[in-house]
Design a protein around this motif. Sequence first.
Motif, mmCIF file in Angstrom:
data_model
loop_
_atom_site.group_PDB
_atom_site.id
_atom_site.type_symbol
_atom_site.label_atom_id
_atom_site.label_comp_id
_atom_site.label_asym_id
_atom_site.label_seq_id
_atom_site.Cartn_x
_atom_site.Cartn_y
_atom_site.Cartn_z
ATOM 1 N N GLN A 43 1.869 1.775 -3.552
ATOM 2 C CA GLN A 43 0.749 2.064 -4.336
ATOM 3 C C GLN A 43 0.514 3.742 -3.946
ATOM 4 O O GLN A 43 -0.138 4.300 -4.839
ATOM 5 N N TRP A 44 0.635 4.244 -2.908
ATOM 6 C CA TRP A 44 0.270 5.434 -2.456
ATOM 7 C C TRP A 44 1.245 6.408 -3.345
ATOM 8 O O TRP A 44 1.004 7.373 -3.620
ATOM 9 N N PRO A 104 0.794 -1.178 -0.115
ATOM 10 C CA PRO A 104 -0.025 0.060 0.114
ATOM 11 C C PRO A 104 0.828 1.272 -0.116
ATOM 12 O O PRO A 104 0.521 2.166 -0.458
ATOM 13 N N ARG A 135 0.546 6.640 -6.701
ATOM 14 C CA ARG A 135 -0.619 7.797 -7.096
ATOM 15 C C ARG A 135 -0.293 9.137 -6.878
ATOM 16 O O ARG A 135 -0.751 10.024 -7.499
#
Length: 133
Positions: free
Chosen positions: A103-104, A100, A107
């Motif tokens: 993924q952050w 995560p 983004r």
Amino acid sequence: MKEPHAGHNDLCLCPLTGILDVVAKKWALLVIAILGNEGDKGFNELKRELGSISPKPLSDTLKNLERIGLVRRRILSTSPPTVKYSLTPDGRELRGYLVPMLQWVSRMGDSNGPGCPIRAGEAEPVSEKKTKY
């Protein structure tokens, strides 16, 4: 001494120092990523995957990760003996927290290019049930 705010959960950050001493090393997270993506690997397989790492830093990284319980070292009874490394349940749990975060970062503007060492999926553990993060 300052009183905590109402409803505030105190979190002791003392253990953070110990784990950062090992995990923040240049190769540690990449080793965790590779073992998490692909499962058991031998020393030379890891060395090939990592590319520019020398044997000494890889050996030190694996020893440290094994010492803190994130990597398991298994000696196979072959001739000559073969050593395989894999993630322990704690290592897989840590890897689950890394996905995560990456993924952050992705983004927030960084791209998840083909050279990204951590993928959202994970390798099937050799003798343990697969968990999905």
